[in-house]
Design a protein around this motif. Structure first.
Motif, short mmCIF file in Angstrom:
data_model
loop_
_atom_site.label_atom_id
_atom_site.label_comp_id
_atom_site.label_asym_id
_atom_site.label_seq_id
_atom_site.Cartn_x
_atom_site.Cartn_y
_atom_site.Cartn_z
N GLU A 174 0.81 -1.22 0.00
CA GLU A 174 0.00 0.00 0.00
C GLU A 174 0.85 1.28 0.00
O GLU A 174 0.52 2.26 -0.64
CB GLU A 174 -0.92 -0.01 1.22
CG GLU A 174 -2.08 0.96 1.11
CD GLU A 174 -3.08 0.79 2.25
OE1 GLU A 174 -3.90 1.70 2.42
OE2 GLU A 174 -3.02 -0.23 2.97
N TYR A 175 1.97 1.24 0.74
CA TYR A 175 2.86 2.42 0.85
C TYR A 175 4.30 2.00 0.59
O TYR A 175 5.14 2.03 1.50
CB TYR A 175 2.74 3.06 2.24
CG TYR A 175 1.34 3.51 2.58
CD1 TYR A 175 0.77 4.61 1.96
CD2 TYR A 175 0.59 2.83 3.54
CE1 TYR A 175 -0.52 5.02 2.26
CE2 TYR A 175 -0.70 3.24 3.85
CZ TYR A 175 -1.25 4.33 3.21
OH TYR A 175 -2.53 4.73 3.52
N PRO A 176 4.62 1.59 -0.64
CA PRO A 176 5.96 1.05 -0.91
C PRO A 176 7.10 2.02 -0.63
O PRO A 176 8.13 1.63 -0.08
CB PRO A 176 5.90 0.66 -2.40
CG PRO A 176 4.74 1.41 -2.96
CD PRO A 176 3.78 1.63 -1.84
N GLU A 177 6.94 3.29 -0.98
CA GLU A 177 8.01 4.27 -0.78
C GLU A 177 8.28 4.48 0.71
O GLU A 177 9.43 4.51 1.16
CB GLU A 177 7.64 5.60 -1.44
CG GLU A 177 8.75 6.63 -1.37
CD GLU A 177 8.34 8.01 -1.89
OE1 GLU A 177 9.19 8.90 -1.88
OE2 GLU A 177 7.16 8.19 -2.29
N LEU A 178 7.21 4.59 1.51
CA LEU A 178 7.34 4.80 2.95
C LEU A 178 7.99 3.58 3.61
O LEU A 178 8.90 3.72 4.42
CB LEU A 178 5.97 5.09 3.56
CG LEU A 178 5.92 5.39 5.05
CD1 LEU A 178 6.85 6.53 5.43
CD2 LEU A 178 4.48 5.72 5.47
N TRP A 179 7.53 2.38 3.26
CA TRP A 179 8.10 1.15 3.84
C TRP A 179 9.58 1.03 3.49
O TRP A 179 10.41 0.70 4.34
CB TRP A 179 7.35 -0.09 3.35
CG TRP A 179 6.19 -0.43 4.23
CD1 TRP A 179 4.94 0.13 4.18
CD2 TRP A 179 6.16 -1.37 5.30
NE1 TRP A 179 4.13 -0.42 5.14
CE2 TRP A 179 4.85 -1.35 5.85
CE3 TRP A 179 7.10 -2.24 5.84
CZ2 TRP A 179 4.48 -2.15 6.92
CZ3 TRP A 179 6.72 -3.05 6.91
CH2 TRP A 179 5.43 -3.00 7.45
N ALA A 180 9.92 1.30 2.22
CA ALA A 180 11.33 1.19 1.78
C ALA A 180 12.20 2.16 2.57
O ALA A 180 13.30 1.81 3.01
CB ALA A 180 11.43 1.46 0.29
N GLU B 295 12.45 0.94 6.30
CA GLU B 295 13.27 -0.28 6.42
C GLU B 295 14.74 0.00 6.16
O GLU B 295 15.60 -0.77 6.59
CB GLU B 295 12.75 -1.35 5.46
CG GLU B 295 11.45 -1.98 5.95
CD GLU B 295 10.92 -3.07 5.03
OE1 GLU B 295 11.11 -2.96 3.79
OE2 GLU B 295 10.30 -4.01 5.56
N SER B 296 15.05 1.10 5.49
CA SER B 296 16.46 1.43 5.19
C SER B 296 17.17 2.08 6.38
O SER B 296 18.39 2.17 6.40
CB SER B 296 16.53 2.38 3.99
OG SER B 296 16.13 3.70 4.38
N PHE C 244 17.64 7.48 15.53
CA PHE C 244 16.60 6.52 15.13
C PHE C 244 16.58 5.37 16.13
O PHE C 244 17.60 4.73 16.36
CB PHE C 244 16.86 6.01 13.72
CG PHE C 244 15.91 4.91 13.29
CD1 PHE C 244 14.56 5.18 13.09
CD2 PHE C 244 16.36 3.61 13.12
CE1 PHE C 244 13.68 4.17 12.71
CE2 PHE C 244 15.49 2.60 12.74
CZ PHE C 244 14.14 2.88 12.54
N LEU C 245 15.40 5.10 16.71
CA LEU C 245 15.25 4.04 17.70
C LEU C 245 14.62 2.78 17.12
O LEU C 245 15.06 1.68 17.40
CB LEU C 245 14.39 4.52 18.88
CG LEU C 245 14.90 5.72 19.67
CD1 LEU C 245 13.91 6.07 20.77
CD2 LEU C 245 16.28 5.45 20.25
N GLN C 246 13.56 2.96 16.32
CA GLN C 246 12.89 1.79 15.75
C GLN C 246 11.89 2.19 14.66
O GLN C 246 11.44 3.32 14.60
CB GLN C 246 12.17 0.99 16.83
CG GLN C 246 10.88 1.64 17.33
CD GLN C 246 10.15 0.81 18.37
OE1 GLN C 246 10.65 0.65 19.47
NE2 GLN C 246 8.99 0.31 18.03
N PHE C 247 11.56 1.21 13.84
CA PHE C 247 10.54 1.35 12.81
C PHE C 247 9.24 0.87 13.43
O PHE C 247 9.09 -0.30 13.75
CB PHE C 247 10.95 0.52 11.59
CG PHE C 247 9.90 0.36 10.51
CD1 PHE C 247 8.69 1.07 10.51
CD2 PHE C 247 10.13 -0.50 9.46
CE1 PHE C 247 7.75 0.89 9.50
CE2 PHE C 247 9.19 -0.69 8.44
CZ PHE C 247 8.01 0.01 8.47
N ASP C 248 8.31 1.79 13.64
CA ASP C 248 6.99 1.46 14.18
C ASP C 248 6.13 1.00 13.00
O ASP C 248 5.61 1.82 12.24
CB ASP C 248 6.40 2.68 14.87
CG ASP C 248 5.00 2.46 15.43
OD1 ASP C 248 4.35 1.47 15.04
OD2 ASP C 248 4.55 3.28 16.24
#
Length: 196
Positions: free
Chosen positions: A7-13, A16-17, A82-86
């Protein structure tokens, strides 16, 4: 959950980076009672929130404060760790205080148990008082350590704003607490205040 990678490929990428401990720059986009949204310089727009970065109130500052607006303002540039990907809210959880020296650790490195300090009483509670012993750092004087004579409440011997001398009785680095005694300071007999 807001949506998956499809649904949100750019945001996830982007999220995750990111690497734990990496510092990210951005601009404070919105301040809420529960935290601060940050529009990250290299981050895409968020589908719901004002920024893809988020600072919880606990990660804003080492010092005590009343509201997030006491620490940051909308439009302010910040650099955060950066602490974590929520993955639930699709945001980067950040820490502003991680980039600042921890005053508690400095205090613990330079002050020893048994040392005498002067400080201002900041708050009275039923079981003792808090005393500011360094800039933004408070220690607890338990009720039984306030005076040699028994008392009902801390207000029998001190008031908020009073300057008092205390001895450090404990420093707990893990819990980030300082315990103090007024009784252990030579000559302090802490007589009850006379009623006004």
């Amino acid at each position: 959950m807001l949506g998956g990678p499809a649904e949100y490929p750019e945001l996830w990428a982007f999220l995750e980076s990111l690497r734990l401990g990496e510092f990210l720059s951005g601009t404070v986009a919105a301040i809420e009672p529960f935290g601060v949204f940050v529009a990250l310089d290299d981050g895409p727009a968020h589908p719901v929130f004002p920024g893809v970065g988020f600072l919880s109130v606990a990660e804003l500052s080492w010092r005590r404060f009343e509201a997030a607006s006491d620490v940051v303002r909308v439009g302010q540039r910040v650099s955060c760790e950066f602490l974590q990907f929520d993955t639930w809210n699709l945001e980067a959880r950040l820490s502003l205080k991680a980039g600042q020296p921890d005053p508690f650790q400095s205090f613990a490195d330079t002050v020893a148990v048994g040392q005498t300090l002067s400080g201002q009483v900041t708050k009275l509670i039923p079981f003792g008082v808090f005393v500011e012993v360094a800039d933004g750092l408070e220690g607890l004087v338990p009720l039984q350590e306030l005076a040699w004579t028994p008392m009902e409440t801390p207000s029998d011997v001190v008031r908020a704003g009073d300057e008092i001398t205390v001895a450090v009785t404990g420093i707990d680095r893990e819990r980030r607490t300082i315990t103090l005694s007024r009784r252990q300071v030579t000559g302090t007999r802490g007589r009850p205040r006379s009623p006004r």
